[in-house]
Design a protein around this motif. Structure first.
Motif, PDB file in Angstrom:
ATOM      1  N   LEU A 178       0.862  -1.128  -0.011  1.00  0.00           N
ATOM      2  CA  LEU A 178      -0.109  -0.038   0.221  1.00  0.00           C
ATOM      3  C   LEU A 178       0.859   1.211   0.085  1.00  0.00           C
ATOM      4  N   VAL A 179       1.831   1.383   0.839  1.00  0.00           N
ATOM      5  CA  VAL A 179       2.754   2.461   0.781  1.00  0.00           C
ATOM      6  C   VAL A 179       3.542   2.727  -0.418  1.00  0.00           C
ATOM      7  N   ASP A 180       3.856   1.548  -1.001  1.00  0.00           N
ATOM      8  CA  ASP A 180       4.315   1.519  -2.575  1.00  0.00           C
ATOM      9  C   ASP A 180       3.379   2.402  -3.380  1.00  0.00           C
ATOM     10  N   ALA A 181       2.029   2.008  -3.352  1.00  0.00           N
ATOM     11  CA  ALA A 181       0.917   2.411  -4.244  1.00  0.00           C
ATOM     12  C   ALA A 181       0.864   3.987  -3.889  1.00  0.00           C
ATOM     13  N   VAL A 182       0.975   4.442  -2.452  1.00  0.00           N
ATOM     14  CA  VAL A 182       0.816   5.670  -2.222  1.00  0.00           C
ATOM     15  C   VAL A 182       2.211   6.568  -2.926  1.00  0.00           C
ATOM     16  N   THR A 183       3.268   5.907  -2.419  1.00  0.00           N
ATOM     17  CA  THR A 183       4.524   6.694  -3.278  1.00  0.00           C
ATOM     18  C   THR A 183       4.478   6.979  -4.630  1.00  0.00           C
ATOM     19  N   LEU A 184       3.860   6.039  -5.393  1.00  0.00           N
ATOM     20  CA  LEU A 184       3.705   6.529  -6.746  1.00  0.00           C
ATOM     21  C   LEU A 184       2.890   7.426  -7.116  1.00  0.00           C
ATOM     22  N   GLY A 185       1.811   7.671  -6.261  1.00  0.00           N
ATOM     23  CA  GLY A 185       0.971   8.760  -6.370  1.00  0.00           C
ATOM     24  C   GLY A 185      -0.200   8.268  -7.277  1.00  0.00           C
ATOM     25  N   GLU A 186      -0.516   7.330  -7.465  1.00  0.00           N
ATOM     26  CA  GLU A 186      -1.656   6.701  -8.195  1.00  0.00           C
ATOM     27  C   GLU A 186      -2.781   6.264  -7.564  1.00  0.00           C
ATOM     28  N   PRO A 187      -3.828   7.165  -7.341  1.00  0.00           N
ATOM     29  CA  PRO A 187      -5.042   6.364  -6.454  1.00  0.00           C
ATOM     30  C   PRO A 187      -5.434   5.069  -6.943  1.00  0.00           C
ATOM     31  N   ALA A 188      -5.688   4.943  -8.259  1.00  0.00           N
ATOM     32  CA  ALA A 188      -5.967   3.710  -8.834  1.00  0.00           C
ATOM     33  C   ALA A 188      -5.470   2.363  -8.290  1.00  0.00           C
ATOM     34  N   LYS A 189      -4.130   2.344  -8.094  1.00  0.00           N
ATOM     35  CA  LYS A 189      -3.214   1.315  -7.586  1.00  0.00           C
ATOM     36  C   LYS A 189      -3.457   1.264  -6.236  1.00  0.00           C
ATOM     37  N   VAL A 190      -3.600   2.425  -5.441  1.00  0.00           N
ATOM     38  CA  VAL A 190      -3.982   2.391  -4.011  1.00  0.00           C
ATOM     39  C   VAL A 190      -5.183   1.561  -3.887  1.00  0.00           C
ATOM     40  N   ALA A 226      -6.829  -0.519  -5.584  1.00  0.00           N
ATOM     41  CA  ALA A 226      -6.596  -2.046  -5.892  1.00  0.00           C
ATOM     42  C   ALA A 226      -6.178  -2.751  -4.831  1.00  0.00           C
ATOM     43  N   VAL A 227      -5.144  -1.972  -3.877  1.00  0.00           N
ATOM     44  CA  VAL A 227      -4.641  -2.806  -2.607  1.00  0.00           C
ATOM     45  C   VAL A 227      -5.702  -2.665  -1.849  1.00  0.00           C
ATOM     46  N   LEU A 228      -6.402  -1.601  -1.544  1.00  0.00           N
ATOM     47  CA  LEU A 228      -7.397  -1.553  -0.526  1.00  0.00           C
ATOM     48  C   LEU A 228      -8.783  -2.338  -0.866  1.00  0.00           C
ATOM     49  N   ASP A 229      -8.947  -2.844  -1.985  1.00  0.00           N
ATOM     50  CA  ASP A 229     -10.080  -3.656  -2.264  1.00  0.00           C
ATOM     51  C   ASP A 229      -9.512  -5.010  -2.063  1.00  0.00           C
ATOM     52  N   ALA A 230      -8.262  -5.354  -2.220  1.00  0.00           N
ATOM     53  CA  ALA A 230      -7.787  -6.718  -1.721  1.00  0.00           C
ATOM     54  C   ALA A 230      -7.815  -6.769  -0.137  1.00  0.00           C
ATOM     55  N   TYR A 231      -7.553  -5.789   0.633  1.00  0.00           N
ATOM     56  CA  TYR A 231      -7.517  -5.804   1.927  1.00  0.00           C
ATOM     57  C   TYR A 231      -8.930  -5.776   2.634  1.00  0.00           C
ATOM     58  N   ASN A 232      -9.905  -5.316   1.868  1.00  0.00           N
ATOM     59  CA  ASN A 232     -11.280  -5.463   2.535  1.00  0.00           C
ATOM     60  C   ASN A 232     -11.790  -6.699   2.070  1.00  0.00           C
ATOM     61  N   ALA A 233     -11.591  -7.151   0.997  1.00  0.00           N
ATOM     62  CA  ALA A 233     -11.907  -8.537   0.614  1.00  0.00           C
ATOM     63  C   ALA A 233     -11.375  -9.600   1.376  1.00  0.00           C
ATOM     64  N   HIS A 234     -10.091  -9.496   2.058  1.00  0.00           N
ATOM     65  CA  HIS A 234      -9.512 -10.401   3.003  1.00  0.00           C
ATOM     66  C   HIS A 234     -10.205 -10.341   4.345  1.00  0.00           C
ATOM     67  N   ALA A 235     -10.645  -8.986   4.736  1.00  0.00           N
ATOM     68  CA  ALA A 235     -11.470  -8.936   5.844  1.00  0.00           C
ATOM     69  C   ALA A 235     -12.739  -9.743   5.798  1.00  0.00           C
ATOM     70  N   LEU A 236     -13.358  -9.396   4.650  1.00  0.00           N
ATOM     71  CA  LEU A 236     -14.664 -10.152   4.752  1.00  0.00           C
ATOM     72  C   LEU A 236     -14.581 -11.780   4.487  1.00  0.00           C
ATOM     73  N   ARG A 237     -13.499 -12.300   3.777  1.00  0.00           N
ATOM     74  CA  ARG A 237     -13.503 -13.640   3.915  1.00  0.00           C
ATOM     75  C   ARG A 237     -13.141 -14.256   5.236  1.00  0.00           C
ATOM     76  N   TRP A 238     -12.605 -13.383   5.948  1.00  0.00           N
ATOM     77  CA  TRP A 238     -12.417 -13.911   7.495  1.00  0.00           C
ATOM     78  C   TRP A 238     -13.739 -13.795   8.244  1.00  0.00           C
ATOM     79  N   ALA A 239     -14.526 -12.854   7.895  1.00  0.00           N
ATOM     80  CA  ALA A 239     -15.870 -12.682   8.611  1.00  0.00           C
ATOM     81  C   ALA A 239     -16.608 -14.143   8.016  1.00  0.00           C
ATOM     82  N   CYS A 240     -16.724 -14.318   6.806  1.00  0.00           N
ATOM     83  CA  CYS A 240     -17.442 -15.511   6.487  1.00  0.00           C
ATOM     84  C   CYS A 240     -16.886 -16.806   7.078  1.00  0.00           C
TER      85      CYS A 240
END
Length: 236
Positions: free
Chosen positions: A200-212, A214-228
């Motif tokens: 995530l820090v790498d994506a922020v460093t690049l300054g590209e919100p779209a890449k950020v 994508a990482v955040l989507d994966a992060y939230n999907a991971h959390a929801l899988r754990w909830a299931c």
């Protein structure tokens, strides 16, 4: 009641609130556990007034429930509550980064993106990311929680106003309060601890919100899988 170590924050009220919050995050104060102002005051050797104020503060943060006759108890979040936290932070963060992306001009790759993230501030948040990721991969929950909360707090300060950053921090504390009792007893602990902080820090460093995003989507999907996963365990 377990006793905490010495605290060093600015006011006694804040010291007690921070110490009790840490007890909850560490799992030493369990969901549903009850206590009174008198018990906490005796534990820390202080008067009742700052204790009562600290407990009211923690209640306002959603970590405690108050009962006029019984005192206070640690709030017991549900899986649905956790899903709601994940959804709320996802919607807010997604909106923040999409707004930054929309403000970027086609001829200026940096534009209105994340150019504020640089120098000493970026070095600091990267160190948090590295420490949090190491702790997650090692399955060291106690170390992870502290670094994870500081990482997100610092990162949020780069891209959102303090009202949004404070709200997101509150959600993350609540999410950890819910998760800790279940994670400590899970033999697959390391599988469920997200370790994408450095990515995530790498994506922020690049300054590209779209890449950020994508990482955040994966992060939230991971959390929801754990909830299931947790919900299936509760149904068995």
């Amino acid at each position: 009641m377990p006793a905490s170590g010495p605290v060093t924050r600015s006011t006694l009220r804040q010291q007690i609130a921070d110490a009790l919050r840490d007890e909850v995050l560490a799992g030493r104060l369990q969901p549903g556990q009850e206590f009174t102002v008198k018990q906490i005051a005796e534990q820390y050797g202080v008067s009742a007034t700052p204790v009562r104020e600290a407990l009211v503060d923690l209640s306002a943060q959603g970590l405690l429930d108050s009962d006029q006759h019984k005192g206070f108890r640690v709030h017991q979040f549900t899986v649905d509550d956790y899903r709601g936290m994940v959804e709320a932070r996802s919607l807010i963060v997604d909106g923040v980064f999409r707004r930054l992306e929309e403000r970027a001009t086609p001829g200026d790759p940096g534009g209105a993106r994340l150019t504020c993230v640089h120098g000493a501030a970026l070095v600091s948040v990267r160190r948090r990311a590295e420490a949090a990721a190491r702790a997650a991969r090692a399955g060291d929950l106690d170390i992870l929680i502290g670094y994870d909360l500081r990482f997100w707090r610092e990162l949020g300060g780069f891209v959102a106003n303090h009202y949004i950053a404070d709200f997101l921090h509150r959600l993350r504390v609540q999410a950890w309060v819910f998760a800790v009792p279940y994670l400590r007893g899970d033999r697959r602990l390391r599988d469920w601890l997200w370790s994408g902080h450095e990515e995530l820090v790498d994506a922020v460093t690049l300054g590209e919100p779209a890449k950020v995003l994508a990482v955040l989507d994966a992060y939230n999907a991971h959390a929801l899988r754990w909830a299931c996963h947790l919900e299936r365990l509760q149904q068995d």
